[in-house]
Design a protein around this motif. Structure first.
Motif, mmCIF file in Angstrom:
data_model
loop_
_atom_site.group_PDB
_atom_site.id
_atom_site.type_symbol
_atom_site.label_atom_id
_atom_site.label_comp_id
_atom_site.label_asym_id
_atom_site.label_seq_id
_atom_site.Cartn_x
_atom_site.Cartn_y
_atom_site.Cartn_z
ATOM 1 N N LEU A 1 -19.046 33.833 -10.923
ATOM 2 C CA LEU A 1 -18.651 34.048 -11.953
ATOM 3 C C LEU A 1 -17.070 34.794 -11.903
ATOM 4 C CD1 LEU A 1 -19.202 34.236 -15.287
ATOM 5 C CD2 LEU A 1 -19.941 36.639 -14.914
ATOM 6 N N VAL A 2 -16.027 34.185 -12.555
ATOM 7 C CA VAL A 2 -14.713 34.790 -12.239
ATOM 8 C C VAL A 2 -14.088 34.880 -13.712
ATOM 9 C CG1 VAL A 2 -12.812 33.726 -11.202
ATOM 10 C CG2 VAL A 2 -14.943 33.016 -10.356
ATOM 11 N N ASP A 3 -13.012 35.784 -13.569
ATOM 12 C CA ASP A 3 -12.218 36.136 -14.906
ATOM 13 C C ASP A 3 -11.124 35.277 -14.829
ATOM 14 O OD1 ASP A 3 -10.433 37.505 -13.213
ATOM 15 O OD2 ASP A 3 -11.180 39.571 -13.881
ATOM 16 N N HIS A 4 -10.150 35.596 -15.776
ATOM 17 C CA HIS A 4 -8.966 34.605 -15.874
ATOM 18 C C HIS A 4 -7.801 35.087 -14.969
ATOM 19 C CE1 HIS A 4 -10.006 32.798 -20.069
ATOM 20 N NE2 HIS A 4 -10.745 32.375 -19.093
ATOM 21 N N ASP A 5 -8.186 36.441 -14.404
ATOM 22 C CA ASP A 5 -7.132 36.941 -13.337
ATOM 23 C C ASP A 5 -7.557 36.243 -11.917
ATOM 24 O OD1 ASP A 5 -5.457 38.127 -15.367
ATOM 25 O OD2 ASP A 5 -6.841 39.700 -15.264
ATOM 26 N N GLY A 6 -8.697 35.693 -11.930
ATOM 27 C CA GLY A 6 -9.147 35.232 -10.561
ATOM 28 C C GLY A 6 -10.146 36.128 -9.697
ATOM 29 N N LYS A 7 -10.382 37.162 -10.569
ATOM 30 C CA LYS A 7 -11.295 37.910 -9.779
ATOM 31 C C LYS A 7 -12.890 37.644 -10.035
ATOM 32 C CE LYS A 7 -12.948 42.685 -10.293
ATOM 33 N NZ LYS A 7 -12.989 44.260 -10.816
ATOM 34 N N VAL A 8 -13.831 37.844 -8.924
ATOM 35 C CA VAL A 8 -14.913 37.299 -8.643
ATOM 36 C C VAL A 8 -15.815 38.605 -9.292
ATOM 37 C CG1 VAL A 8 -16.858 36.623 -7.584
ATOM 38 C CG2 VAL A 8 -14.710 35.494 -7.023
ATOM 39 N N ILE A 9 -16.289 38.203 -10.474
ATOM 40 C CA ILE A 9 -17.304 39.297 -11.253
ATOM 41 C C ILE A 9 -18.721 39.342 -10.680
ATOM 42 C CG2 ILE A 9 -17.994 40.148 -13.631
ATOM 43 C CD1 ILE A 9 -15.065 40.204 -12.995
ATOM 44 N N GLU A 10 -19.132 38.030 -10.289
ATOM 45 C CA GLU A 10 -20.677 37.951 -9.958
ATOM 46 C C GLU A 10 -20.408 36.960 -8.766
ATOM 47 O OE1 GLU A 10 -24.856 36.737 -11.672
ATOM 48 O OE2 GLU A 10 -23.524 37.830 -12.881
ATOM 49 N N GLY A 11 -21.296 37.217 -7.777
ATOM 50 C CA GLY A 11 -21.418 36.146 -6.781
ATOM 51 C C GLY A 11 -20.774 36.610 -5.319
ATOM 52 N N ASN A 12 -21.140 35.939 -4.359
ATOM 53 C CA ASN A 12 -20.723 36.380 -3.027
ATOM 54 C C ASN A 12 -19.528 35.670 -2.363
ATOM 55 O OD1 ASN A 12 -22.670 38.552 -2.843
ATOM 56 N ND2 ASN A 12 -24.289 36.795 -2.336
ATOM 57 N N TYR A 13 -19.324 34.602 -3.040
ATOM 58 C CA TYR A 13 -18.143 33.579 -2.428
ATOM 59 C C TYR A 13 -16.943 33.768 -2.911
ATOM 60 C CZ TYR A 13 -21.787 30.914 0.059
ATOM 61 O OH TYR A 13 -22.807 30.460 0.913
ATOM 62 N N ALA A 14 -15.830 33.400 -2.371
ATOM 63 C CA ALA A 14 -14.400 33.630 -2.952
ATOM 64 C C ALA A 14 -14.480 32.251 -3.669
ATOM 65 C CB ALA A 14 -13.460 33.507 -1.515
ATOM 66 N N VAL A 15 -13.263 32.360 -4.568
ATOM 67 C CA VAL A 15 -12.999 31.326 -5.624
ATOM 68 C C VAL A 15 -11.629 30.546 -5.040
ATOM 69 C CG1 VAL A 15 -11.277 32.865 -6.941
ATOM 70 C CG2 VAL A 15 -12.265 30.858 -8.102
ATOM 71 N N ASN A 16 -11.626 29.210 -5.295
ATOM 72 C CA ASN A 16 -10.571 28.257 -4.904
ATOM 73 C C ASN A 16 -9.479 28.632 -5.535
ATOM 74 O OD1 ASN A 16 -8.946 26.032 -4.835
ATOM 75 N ND2 ASN A 16 -10.888 24.848 -3.911
ATOM 76 N N ARG A 17 -8.359 29.255 -4.932
ATOM 77 C CA ARG A 17 -7.097 29.396 -5.674
ATOM 78 C C ARG A 17 -6.612 28.496 -6.721
ATOM 79 N NH1 ARG A 17 -3.996 33.434 -7.377
ATOM 80 N NH2 ARG A 17 -1.764 32.684 -7.846
ATOM 81 N N ALA A 18 -6.568 27.202 -6.203
ATOM 82 C CA ALA A 18 -6.020 26.015 -6.794
ATOM 83 C C ALA A 18 -6.997 25.789 -8.203
ATOM 84 C CB ALA A 18 -5.924 24.742 -6.157
ATOM 85 N N GLY A 19 -8.289 25.998 -7.805
ATOM 86 C CA GLY A 19 -9.067 26.052 -9.298
ATOM 87 C C GLY A 19 -8.808 27.061 -10.055
ATOM 88 N N PHE A 20 -8.777 28.162 -9.667
ATOM 89 C CA PHE A 20 -8.487 29.499 -10.445
ATOM 90 C C PHE A 20 -7.326 29.090 -11.423
ATOM 91 C CE2 PHE A 20 -5.301 32.851 -10.459
ATOM 92 C CZ PHE A 20 -5.762 33.415 -11.619
ATOM 93 N N VAL A 21 -6.298 28.634 -10.701
ATOM 94 C CA VAL A 21 -4.888 28.330 -11.246
ATOM 95 C C VAL A 21 -5.052 27.492 -12.520
ATOM 96 C CG1 VAL A 21 -2.581 27.405 -11.008
ATOM 97 C CG2 VAL A 21 -3.443 29.154 -9.362
ATOM 98 N N LEU A 22 -5.777 26.395 -12.158
ATOM 99 C CA LEU A 22 -5.811 25.144 -12.888
ATOM 100 C C LEU A 22 -6.742 25.475 -14.132
ATOM 101 C CD1 LEU A 22 -5.889 21.954 -10.572
ATOM 102 C CD2 LEU A 22 -3.908 22.835 -12.157
ATOM 103 N N HIS A 23 -8.004 25.922 -13.764
ATOM 104 C CA HIS A 23 -9.000 26.078 -14.790
ATOM 105 C C HIS A 23 -8.605 27.263 -15.803
ATOM 106 C CE1 HIS A 23 -11.873 22.894 -13.034
ATOM 107 N NE2 HIS A 23 -10.974 22.959 -12.398
ATOM 108 N N ALA A 24 -8.411 28.356 -14.985
ATOM 109 C CA ALA A 24 -8.301 29.748 -15.845
ATOM 110 C C ALA A 24 -7.297 29.228 -16.996
ATOM 111 C CB ALA A 24 -7.956 30.964 -15.043
#
Length: 270
Positions: A90-113
């Motif tokens: 679970l990720v916020d619009h700033d790319g911070k992972v709120i829930e879960g153990n894995y990192a977020v894909n940077r490109a995914g965060f930029v596009l989707h957020a």
């Protein structure tokens, strides 16, 4: 115009008592959250079946029903075939992972957020580096009304030329993509690949991504044949889009995939 009565689509049976997928209703926000997460996992598994994997590239998101400023997505460096309920993040619009153990894909965060932030009505979004979609995007040309399948995207997709070919790791690149998604369900990011979004469900976004990849393959096959295709007139293309290109139809198509995955891949729910 066809009189559908109380039906959303012409494909819904008029005869009562038949087995047919029904849109879900939820007793609580927790039920709706679990539903969205399950379908997100299934969408990732469907992408794996379709061969849409390419290393760590590719990301699918669905907005949380209780906290719309947060979204669920697949974990970084986990193959689509291995995504399950327990490793979603679970990720916020700033790319911070709120829930879960894995990192977020940077490109995914930029596009989707950026898309989720710009369009509060968009529930879900999909992107992957697919063979045919990426190839067709290199032409900078739209999907043409040459098949009934293609008509689902007639006047319902855009070409994004800004930042063409550049890796989407800077926030302004995501902003350009977000602006392009006003009122459409799909985008062809030139020299990059396909993106779809849905104001209905993750199932709809996922199916229309799969359908768009298929349309790109058809375009490339026809171009390679050297034969000039016959184009479907605009009025007929719009008529077809109305009946076979809606968010509901995308959701309905995905139910076939969902049923198969539930039976064949029960580890999705681990």
């Amino acid at each position: 115009m066809l009189d559908l009565g109380n039906r959303v689509s012409i494909y819904q049976p008029e005869q009562e008592g038949l087995i047919f997928p029904e849109l879900p209703e939820f007793a609580s926000v927790e039920d709706e959250r679990r539903h969205r997460k399950e379908r997100l996992v299934a969408s990732c598994r469907a992408f794996a079946q379709a061969g849409f994997d390419y290393g760590f590239a590719g990301h699918l998101t669905v907005r949380d029903p209780e906290h719309p400023d947060l979204y669920w997505t697949n974990p970084m460096c986990v193959h689509f075939a291995k995504v399950k309920m327990s490793n979603l993040i679970l990720v916020d619009h700033d790319g911070k992972v709120i829930e879960g153990n894995y990192a977020v894909n940077r490109a995914g965060f930029v596009l989707h957020a950026n898309v989720h932030d710009e369009h509060p009505d968009i529930i879900s979004m999909c992107h992957a580096h697919t063979v045919y979609g990426t190839a067709w995007c290199a032409t900078g040309r739209p999907i043409e009304p040459i098949t009934q399948d293609a008509c689902a995207f007639f006047e319902d997709h855009v070409i994004i030329g800004d930042e063409a070919g550049a890796v989407a790791v800077e926030n302004h690149a995501g902003s350009n993509v977000a602006k392009a998604f006003k009122g459409v369900k799909a985008a062809l990011h030139q020299n990059h690949g396909l993106l779809t979004a849905s104001r209905h469900s993750i199932e709809s976004a996922a199916f229309w991504f799969m359908a768009l990849e298929r349309c790109c393959q058809q375009q490339l096959d026809i171009a390679a044949s050297g034969i000039q295709p016959t184009y479907i007139p605009a009025d007929r293309a719009r008529y077809s889009r109305e009946h076979v290109g809606s968010d509901y139809i995308g959701w309905l198509h995905f139910q076939t995939i969902w049923n198969q995955l539930v039976e064949d891949q029960p580890d999705m729910f681990d």
